[in-house]
Design a protein around this motif. Structure first.
Motif, PDB file in Angstrom:
ATOM      1  N   MET A   1      -5.703  -2.405  11.594  1.00 58.23           N
ATOM      2  CA  MET A   1      -5.415  -1.265  10.721  1.00 58.23           C
ATOM      3  C   MET A   1      -5.607   0.022  11.512  1.00 58.23           C
ATOM      4  O   MET A   1      -6.552   0.159  12.271  1.00 58.23           O
ATOM      5  N   ALA A   2      -4.702   0.955  11.339  1.00 60.39           N
ATOM      6  CA  ALA A   2      -4.805   2.220  12.054  1.00 60.39           C
ATOM      7  C   ALA A   2      -6.016   3.000  11.558  1.00 60.39           C
ATOM      8  O   ALA A   2      -6.394   2.932  10.389  1.00 60.39           O
ATOM      9  N   ARG A  17       3.177   9.092  12.078  1.00 59.79           N
ATOM     10  CA  ARG A  17       3.371   7.752  11.536  1.00 59.79           C
ATOM     11  C   ARG A  17       4.328   7.771  10.354  1.00 59.79           C
ATOM     12  O   ARG A  17       5.110   6.831  10.173  1.00 59.79           O
ATOM     13  N   LEU A  21       7.585   5.424  10.570  1.00 63.66           N
ATOM     14  CA  LEU A  21       7.772   4.350   9.599  1.00 63.66           C
ATOM     15  C   LEU A  21       8.781   4.703   8.511  1.00 63.66           C
ATOM     16  O   LEU A  21       9.130   3.857   7.693  1.00 63.66           O
ATOM     17  N   ALA A  26       5.076   3.751   3.458  1.00 63.71           N
ATOM     18  CA  ALA A  26       4.839   2.870   4.603  1.00 63.71           C
ATOM     19  C   ALA A  26       3.650   3.356   5.421  1.00 63.71           C
ATOM     20  O   ALA A  26       2.805   2.567   5.858  1.00 63.71           O
ATOM     21  N   ALA A  27       3.563   4.683   5.620  1.00 67.97           N
ATOM     22  CA  ALA A  27       2.425   5.235   6.358  1.00 67.97           C
ATOM     23  C   ALA A  27       1.131   5.020   5.584  1.00 67.97           C
ATOM     24  O   ALA A  27       0.075   4.734   6.173  1.00 67.97           O
ATOM     25  N   ARG A  29       0.368   2.541   3.593  1.00 73.59           N
ATOM     26  CA  ARG A  29      -0.057   1.149   3.790  1.00 73.59           C
ATOM     27  C   ARG A  29      -0.698   0.971   5.156  1.00 73.59           C
ATOM     28  O   ARG A  29      -1.695   0.260   5.306  1.00 73.59           O
ATOM     29  N   ASP A  30      -0.143   1.633   6.166  1.00 73.17           N
ATOM     30  CA  ASP A  30      -0.656   1.493   7.527  1.00 73.17           C
ATOM     31  C   ASP A  30      -2.064   2.066   7.649  1.00 73.17           C
ATOM     32  O   ASP A  30      -2.890   1.550   8.412  1.00 73.17           O
ATOM     33  N   PHE A  31      -2.350   3.126   6.902  1.00 74.31           N
ATOM     34  CA  PHE A  31      -3.657   3.775   6.965  1.00 74.31           C
ATOM     35  C   PHE A  31      -4.587   3.362   5.813  1.00 74.31           C
ATOM     36  O   PHE A  31      -5.675   3.922   5.684  1.00 74.31           O
TER      37      PHE A  31
END
Length: 301
Positions: A1-2, A17, A21, A26-27, A29-31
Protein backbone atom coordinates in the motif's frame (compact mmCIF):
# COMPACT_ATOMS: atom_id res chain seq x y z
CA UNK A 1 0.00 0.00 0.00
CA UNK A 2 1.31 3.44 -0.86
CA UNK A 3 2.34 5.64 2.08
CA UNK A 4 0.97 9.17 2.39
CA UNK A 5 2.80 11.94 4.24
CA UNK A 6 0.45 14.88 4.86
CA UNK A 7 2.84 17.61 3.72
CA UNK A 8 3.76 19.31 0.47
CA UNK A 9 5.45 16.22 -0.94
CA UNK A 10 2.50 14.13 0.21
CA UNK A 11 0.04 16.42 -1.57
CA UNK A 12 2.19 16.23 -4.67
CA UNK A 13 2.33 12.44 -4.46
CA UNK A 14 -1.45 12.19 -4.20
CA UNK A 15 -1.97 14.52 -7.15
CA UNK A 16 0.53 12.63 -9.33
CA UNK A 17 -1.14 9.34 -8.40
CA UNK A 18 -4.57 10.77 -9.30
CA UNK A 19 -3.23 11.61 -12.77
CA UNK A 20 -1.37 8.31 -13.17
CA UNK A 21 -4.42 6.23 -12.18
CA UNK A 22 -6.93 8.41 -14.01
CA UNK A 23 -9.19 9.49 -11.18
CA UNK A 24 -9.84 10.27 -7.52
CA UNK A 25 -11.41 6.89 -6.71
CA UNK A 26 -8.48 4.86 -8.01
CA UNK A 27 -5.99 7.03 -6.12
CA UNK A 28 -8.12 6.77 -2.99
CA UNK A 29 -8.00 2.97 -3.14
CA UNK A 30 -4.23 3.11 -3.60
CA UNK A 31 -3.80 5.28 -0.49
CA UNK A 32 -6.58 3.59 1.55
CA UNK A 33 -8.48 6.88 1.65
CA UNK A 34 -11.98 7.90 0.64
CA UNK A 35 -12.51 9.58 -2.73
CA UNK A 36 -13.85 12.66 -0.97
CA UNK A 37 -10.67 12.90 1.13
CA UNK A 38 -8.53 12.76 -2.00
CA UNK A 39 -10.72 15.36 -3.68
CA UNK A 40 -10.46 17.67 -0.65
CA UNK A 41 -6.68 17.23 -0.59
CA UNK A 42 -6.43 18.25 -4.26
CA UNK A 43 -8.76 21.20 -3.59
CA UNK A 44 -6.52 22.27 -0.69
CA UNK A 45 -3.50 22.00 -2.97
CA UNK A 46 -5.22 24.16 -5.60
CA UNK A 47 -6.05 26.76 -2.95
CA UNK A 48 -2.47 26.86 -1.73
CA UNK A 49 -1.17 27.23 -5.29
CA UNK A 50 -4.00 29.63 -6.24
CA UNK A 51 -4.41 27.65 -9.48
CA UNK A 52 -6.98 25.19 -10.80
CA UNK A 53 -5.21 21.91 -11.63
CA UNK A 54 -8.15 19.69 -12.64
CA UNK A 55 -11.36 20.43 -14.52
CA UNK A 56 -14.16 18.74 -12.59
CA UNK A 57 -16.94 19.50 -15.07
CA UNK A 58 -16.12 16.48 -17.26
CA UNK A 59 -16.57 12.77 -16.44
CA UNK A 60 -13.03 12.02 -17.60
CA UNK A 61 -10.14 13.43 -15.60
CA UNK A 62 -8.91 16.50 -17.46
CA UNK A 63 -5.87 18.53 -16.45
CA UNK A 64 -5.65 22.27 -16.92
CA UNK A 65 -2.43 23.69 -18.44
CA UNK A 66 -1.36 24.55 -14.89
CA UNK A 67 -2.14 21.01 -13.82
CA UNK A 68 -0.03 19.59 -16.65
CA UNK A 69 2.94 21.72 -15.62
CA UNK A 70 2.54 20.84 -11.94
CA UNK A 71 2.27 17.13 -12.81
CA UNK A 72 5.39 17.24 -15.00
CA UNK A 73 7.43 18.90 -12.27
CA UNK A 74 5.87 16.68 -9.63
CA UNK A 75 6.94 13.49 -11.39
CA UNK A 76 10.49 14.81 -11.55
CA UNK A 77 10.52 15.97 -7.91
CA UNK A 78 9.18 12.65 -6.63
CA UNK A 79 11.69 10.76 -8.75
CA UNK A 80 14.45 12.86 -7.21
CA UNK A 81 13.10 12.09 -3.72
CA UNK A 82 13.11 8.37 -4.52
CA UNK A 83 16.63 8.70 -5.85
CA UNK A 84 17.77 10.55 -2.74
CA UNK A 85 16.48 7.76 -0.53
CA UNK A 86 18.08 5.15 -2.78
CA UNK A 87 21.35 7.08 -2.76
CA UNK A 88 21.47 6.91 1.02
CA UNK A 89 20.99 3.16 0.92
CA UNK A 90 22.93 2.26 -2.21
CA UNK A 91 25.86 4.69 -2.34
CA UNK A 92 24.31 6.93 -5.01
CA UNK A 93 24.33 4.17 -7.62
CA UNK A 94 21.85 4.84 -10.49
CA UNK A 95 18.88 2.56 -10.08
CA UNK A 96 15.27 2.18 -11.13
CA UNK A 97 13.39 1.85 -14.40
CA UNK A 98 13.86 4.02 -17.49
CA UNK A 99 11.05 4.11 -20.02
CA UNK A 100 12.53 4.65 -23.49
CA UNK A 101 10.86 5.19 -26.87
CA UNK A 102 13.07 4.88 -29.95
CA UNK A 103 12.46 5.00 -33.69
CA UNK A 104 12.74 1.51 -35.15
CA UNK A 105 15.77 1.87 -37.48
CA UNK A 106 17.97 3.52 -34.84
CA UNK A 107 16.75 1.05 -32.25
CA UNK A 108 17.48 -2.08 -34.27
CA UNK A 109 20.78 -1.01 -35.83
CA UNK A 110 22.33 1.25 -33.17
CA UNK A 111 20.69 1.02 -29.75
CA UNK A 112 19.88 -2.68 -29.30
CA UNK A 113 23.44 -3.90 -30.05
CA UNK A 114 24.80 -1.43 -27.45
CA UNK A 115 22.34 -2.17 -24.62
CA UNK A 116 24.15 -5.22 -23.17
CA UNK A 117 27.08 -2.93 -22.39
CA UNK A 118 24.79 -0.43 -20.67
CA UNK A 119 23.13 -3.14 -18.58
CA UNK A 120 26.55 -4.50 -17.59
CA UNK A 121 27.61 -1.03 -16.40
CA UNK A 122 24.39 -0.26 -14.53
CA UNK A 123 23.03 -3.51 -13.15
CA UNK A 124 20.48 -1.75 -10.91
CA UNK A 125 18.85 0.06 -13.86
CA UNK A 126 16.09 -1.61 -15.87
CA UNK A 127 14.74 -0.53 -19.25
CA UNK A 128 11.20 -0.46 -20.59
CA UNK A 129 11.89 -0.10 -24.33
CA UNK A 130 9.37 0.65 -27.06
CA UNK A 131 10.41 0.76 -30.74
CA UNK A 132 8.10 2.90 -32.86
CA UNK A 133 8.45 5.51 -35.59
CA UNK A 134 5.32 7.27 -34.34
CA UNK A 135 6.03 10.32 -32.18
CA UNK A 136 4.99 9.72 -28.59
CA UNK A 137 3.92 12.28 -26.02
CA UNK A 138 6.52 11.86 -23.28
CA UNK A 139 4.25 13.25 -20.56
CA UNK A 140 1.15 11.31 -21.55
CA UNK A 141 3.03 8.04 -22.15
CA UNK A 142 5.19 8.39 -19.00
CA UNK A 143 8.34 8.17 -21.15
CA UNK A 144 11.71 9.28 -19.79
CA UNK A 145 13.71 9.41 -23.04
CA UNK A 146 12.73 9.27 -26.71
CA UNK A 147 15.09 8.97 -29.68
CA UNK A 148 13.70 10.79 -32.70
CA UNK A 149 14.93 11.45 -36.22
CA UNK A 150 14.08 14.48 -38.31
CA UNK A 151 13.15 18.08 -37.51
CA UNK A 152 12.16 18.88 -33.94
CA UNK A 153 8.98 20.76 -33.17
CA UNK A 154 9.14 23.67 -30.76
CA UNK A 155 8.22 22.41 -27.32
CA UNK A 156 9.15 22.47 -23.68
CA UNK A 157 11.16 19.26 -24.16
CA UNK A 158 14.93 19.12 -23.79
CA UNK A 159 17.02 17.63 -26.59
CA UNK A 160 20.49 16.13 -26.84
CA UNK A 161 21.80 15.73 -30.37
CA UNK A 162 23.18 12.28 -31.18
CA UNK A 163 24.35 13.19 -34.67
CA UNK A 164 23.35 13.52 -38.30
CA UNK A 165 22.71 10.59 -40.61
CA UNK A 166 22.99 10.56 -44.41
CA UNK A 167 19.84 9.43 -46.21
CA UNK A 168 19.75 7.32 -49.40
CA UNK A 169 17.17 6.30 -51.98
CA UNK A 170 17.62 2.55 -52.41
CA UNK A 171 16.15 -0.38 -54.31
CA UNK A 172 16.89 -4.06 -54.88
CA UNK A 173 18.78 -4.96 -58.10
CA UNK A 174 15.86 -7.12 -59.23
CA UNK A 175 13.44 -4.22 -58.95
CA UNK A 176 15.74 -1.97 -60.99
CA UNK A 177 16.07 -4.64 -63.66
CA UNK A 178 12.28 -4.74 -64.00
CA UNK A 179 11.52 -1.02 -63.74
CA UNK A 180 14.75 0.61 -64.88
CA UNK A 181 17.25 2.80 -63.04
CA UNK A 182 16.04 6.38 -62.42
CA UNK A 183 18.62 9.00 -63.40
CA UNK A 184 16.62 12.10 -62.48
CA UNK A 185 13.92 12.75 -59.82
CA UNK A 186 11.48 13.23 -62.67
CA UNK A 187 11.93 9.55 -63.56
CA UNK A 188 10.33 8.54 -60.25
CA UNK A 189 6.86 9.08 -61.71
CA UNK A 190 7.08 5.57 -63.19
CA UNK A 191 8.37 3.95 -59.98
CA UNK A 192 6.79 2.61 -56.80
CA UNK A 193 7.86 4.90 -53.96
CA UNK A 194 7.54 3.21 -50.57
CA UNK A 195 6.67 5.63 -47.78
CA UNK A 196 5.56 5.80 -44.14
CA UNK A 197 1.94 5.75 -43.02
CA UNK A 198 2.60 8.25 -40.23
CA UNK A 199 2.79 12.04 -40.42
CA UNK A 200 6.25 13.59 -40.36
CA UNK A 201 7.52 17.13 -40.81
CA UNK A 202 8.48 17.72 -44.43
CA UNK A 203 6.44 14.82 -45.73
CA UNK A 204 8.54 14.08 -48.81
CA UNK A 205 11.87 13.06 -50.34
CA UNK A 206 14.18 16.06 -50.83
CA UNK A 207 16.35 16.29 -53.95
CA UNK A 208 18.84 19.01 -54.85
CA UNK A 209 21.51 19.58 -57.49
CA UNK A 210 23.31 22.70 -58.67
CA UNK A 211 21.28 24.82 -56.29
CA UNK A 212 17.93 23.58 -57.59
CA UNK A 213 15.77 21.60 -55.17
CA UNK A 214 12.47 19.77 -55.16
CA UNK A 215 10.50 17.50 -52.86
CA UNK A 216 8.61 14.44 -54.04
CA UNK A 217 5.98 12.79 -51.85
CA UNK A 218 6.14 8.98 -51.84
CA UNK A 219 2.73 7.76 -53.02
CA UNK A 220 3.46 4.15 -53.83
CA UNK A 221 1.25 1.10 -53.47
CA UNK A 222 2.58 0.24 -50.00
CA UNK A 223 2.94 2.37 -46.88
CA UNK A 224 4.51 1.03 -43.70
CA UNK A 225 4.58 1.91 -40.02
CA UNK A 226 8.36 2.20 -39.62
CA UNK A 227 11.60 2.69 -41.51
CA UNK A 228 12.83 -0.86 -40.98
CA UNK A 229 9.67 -2.26 -42.57
CA UNK A 230 10.36 0.01 -45.58
CA UNK A 231 13.87 -1.46 -45.80
CA UNK A 232 12.49 -5.02 -45.77
CA UNK A 233 10.05 -4.08 -48.55
CA UNK A 234 12.87 -2.59 -50.60
CA UNK A 235 14.96 -5.75 -50.07
CA UNK A 236 12.01 -7.81 -51.29
CA UNK A 237 11.88 -5.79 -54.52
CA UNK A 238 8.66 -3.92 -53.78
CA UNK A 239 9.97 -0.49 -54.77
CA UNK A 240 12.24 2.41 -53.84
CA UNK A 241 12.67 3.55 -50.23
CA UNK A 242 14.38 6.44 -48.47
CA UNK A 243 16.59 4.91 -45.78
CA UNK A 244 19.27 5.94 -43.28
CA UNK A 245 22.90 5.16 -44.03
CA UNK A 246 23.28 2.94 -40.95
CA UNK A 247 20.32 0.87 -42.19
CA UNK A 248 21.67 0.15 -45.67
CA UNK A 249 25.46 0.27 -45.31
CA UNK A 250 25.75 -3.51 -45.12
CA UNK A 251 23.07 -4.01 -47.78
CA UNK A 252 25.04 -1.83 -50.18
CA UNK A 253 28.24 -3.78 -49.40
CA UNK A 254 26.47 -7.09 -50.09
CA UNK A 255 24.74 -5.75 -53.20
CA UNK A 256 21.28 -6.63 -51.89
CA UNK A 257 20.33 -2.95 -52.21
CA UNK A 258 21.62 -0.33 -54.63
CA UNK A 259 21.66 3.47 -54.08
CA UNK A 260 20.10 5.57 -56.84
CA UNK A 261 19.96 9.29 -57.60
CA UNK A 262 23.02 9.90 -55.40
CA UNK A 263 23.96 13.17 -57.19
CA UNK A 264 20.54 14.51 -56.11
CA UNK A 265 20.65 13.23 -52.50
CA UNK A 266 24.17 14.28 -51.49
CA UNK A 267 22.79 16.87 -49.03
CA UNK A 268 19.88 14.77 -47.79
CA UNK A 269 20.39 14.06 -44.09
CA UNK A 270 18.43 13.93 -40.83
CA UNK A 271 19.39 14.89 -37.31
CA UNK A 272 18.83 12.39 -34.51
CA UNK A 273 18.10 13.60 -30.97
CA UNK A 274 17.47 12.14 -27.56
CA UNK A 275 14.45 13.97 -26.14
CA UNK A 276 13.59 14.17 -22.46
CA UNK A 277 11.44 16.14 -20.04
CA UNK A 278 12.76 19.00 -17.98
CA UNK A 279 14.01 22.55 -18.19
CA UNK A 280 17.65 22.00 -17.44
CA UNK A 281 17.08 21.22 -13.75
CA UNK A 282 18.17 18.11 -11.85
CA UNK A 283 17.27 14.79 -13.42
CA UNK A 284 17.29 11.26 -11.98
CA UNK A 285 20.71 9.61 -12.13
CA UNK A 286 19.33 6.67 -14.10
CA UNK A 287 18.17 9.03 -16.87
CA UNK A 288 21.39 11.05 -16.80
CA UNK A 289 23.64 7.99 -17.20
CA UNK A 290 21.44 6.67 -20.02
CA UNK A 291 21.67 9.97 -21.90
CA UNK A 292 25.44 9.98 -21.37
CA UNK A 293 25.61 6.42 -22.68
CA UNK A 294 23.66 7.34 -25.81
CA UNK A 295 26.02 10.25 -26.46
CA UNK A 296 29.04 8.01 -25.93
CA UNK A 297 28.12 4.71 -27.60
CA UNK A 298 25.25 5.58 -29.95
CA UNK A 299 26.50 8.85 -31.42
CA UNK A 300 26.24 9.11 -35.21
CA UNK A 301 29.16 10.48 -37.18
Amino acid sequence: MARLDVNRSGEMEVFVRVVDLGGFSAAARDFAMTPSAVSKLVTRLESRLNARLVNRSTRKLQLTPEGCRYYEHGVRVLANLDEAESAAAFADSPCGRIRVSCNVPFGRHILLPALPEFMARFADVSLDLSLTDHVVDLLEDRTDVAVRAGPLKDSALMARKLGTVKMHIAAAPGYLERKGVPHHPGDLASHNLLGPNYVRAGGGWPFAKDGVGQTIKPTGSIQASDGEALRELALAGAGLARLADFQVRNDFARGSLVPVLEPFTASDSEEVHAIFLGQGGPMPARVRVFLDFLAERCRLS
